[in-house]
Scaffold this motif. Structure first.
Motif, PDB file in Angstrom:
ATOM      1  N   HIS A 182       0.704  -1.396   0.107  1.00 56.71           N
ATOM      2  CA  HIS A 182       0.044  -0.033  -0.027  1.00 56.71           C
ATOM      3  C   HIS A 182       0.812   1.327   0.071  1.00 56.71           C
ATOM      4  O   HIS A 182       0.430   2.273  -0.713  1.00 56.71           O
ATOM      5  N   GLY A 183       1.976   1.300   0.713  1.00 51.01           N
ATOM      6  CA  GLY A 183       2.966   2.534   0.730  1.00 51.01           C
ATOM      7  C   GLY A 183       2.528   3.661   1.706  1.00 51.01           C
ATOM      8  O   GLY A 183       3.084   4.822   1.629  1.00 51.01           O
ATOM      9  N   TYR A 184       1.385   3.400   2.408  1.00 46.30           N
ATOM     10  CA  TYR A 184       0.847   4.465   3.262  1.00 46.30           C
ATOM     11  C   TYR A 184       1.541   4.476   4.566  1.00 46.30           C
ATOM     12  O   TYR A 184       2.132   3.545   4.965  1.00 46.30           O
ATOM     13  N   GLU A 185       1.737   5.804   5.042  1.00 43.06           N
ATOM     14  CA  GLU A 185       2.570   6.008   6.243  1.00 43.06           C
ATOM     15  C   GLU A 185       1.378   5.933   7.316  1.00 43.06           C
ATOM     16  O   GLU A 185       0.282   6.609   7.161  1.00 43.06           O
ATOM     17  N   ILE A 186       1.377   5.105   8.319  1.00 47.06           N
ATOM     18  CA  ILE A 186       0.422   4.777   9.187  1.00 47.06           C
ATOM     19  C   ILE A 186       0.547   5.700  10.558  1.00 47.06           C
ATOM     20  O   ILE A 186      -0.582   5.394  11.419  1.00 47.06           O
ATOM     21  N   GLY A 187       1.357   6.308  10.884  1.00 44.78           N
ATOM     22  CA  GLY A 187       1.643   6.994  11.950  1.00 44.78           C
ATOM     23  C   GLY A 187       0.480   8.036  12.250  1.00 44.78           C
ATOM     24  O   GLY A 187       0.146   8.011  13.538  1.00 44.78           O
ATOM     25  N   SER A 188      -0.171   8.897  11.097  1.00 44.12           N
ATOM     26  CA  SER A 188      -1.284   9.870  11.639  1.00 44.12           C
ATOM     27  C   SER A 188      -2.536   8.851  11.851  1.00 44.12           C
ATOM     28  O   SER A 188      -3.136   9.397  12.580  1.00 44.12           O
ATOM     29  N   LEU A 189      -2.656   7.603  11.283  1.00 47.57           N
ATOM     30  CA  LEU A 189      -3.789   6.937  11.633  1.00 47.57           C
ATOM     31  C   LEU A 189      -3.787   6.375  12.962  1.00 47.57           C
ATOM     32  O   LEU A 189      -4.637   6.459  13.839  1.00 47.57           O
ATOM     33  N   ILE A 190      -2.519   5.813  13.384  1.00 43.20           N
ATOM     34  CA  ILE A 190      -2.418   5.579  14.971  1.00 43.20           C
ATOM     35  C   ILE A 190      -2.767   6.558  15.752  1.00 43.20           C
ATOM     36  O   ILE A 190      -3.256   6.172  16.712  1.00 43.20           O
ATOM     37  N   ILE A 191      -2.103   7.970  15.586  1.00 41.79           N
ATOM     38  CA  ILE A 191      -2.496   8.857  16.226  1.00 41.79           C
ATOM     39  C   ILE A 191      -3.920   9.348  16.515  1.00 41.79           C
ATOM     40  O   ILE A 191      -4.478   9.440  17.580  1.00 41.79           O
TER      41      ILE A 191
END
Length: 87
Positions: A64-73
């Motif tokens: 997918h290539g998405y950065e998931i840090g913002s989703l985790i927050i």
């Protein structure tokens, strides 16, 4: 090195709602927010990051290539609100 793609605010909001509907995932996220360790001091698995990563892979595929840090927050914010913890 592959560049990560940042998720949009709308995408994150949608994924938070999908995570809420996944009762097993939501329970894991709330549990990890309360305590990340077992009684013997070992880390509970899956960790929050692992659970969120698996969730995103399940929706978008392994590449997918998405950065998931913002989703985790965002997920932590909502689980903490639901648990009555400071946000």
């Amino acid at each position: 090195m592959v560049r990560a793609v940042f998720m949009t605010k709308d995408q994150i909001e949608c994924l938070v709602e999908k995570a809420r509907q996944d009762h097993e995932l939501w329970a894991v996220l709330k549990d990890r927010e309360l305590n990340q360790f077992n009684a013997d001091g070992t880390a509970k698995l899956p960790s929050m990051a692992m659970a969120v990563s698996d969730f995103v892979v399940g929706l978008y595929g392994a590449e997918h290539g998405y950065e998931i840090g913002s989703l985790i927050i965002a997920l932590r914010f909502h689980t903490r609100q639901e648990l009555g913890l400071p946000v």
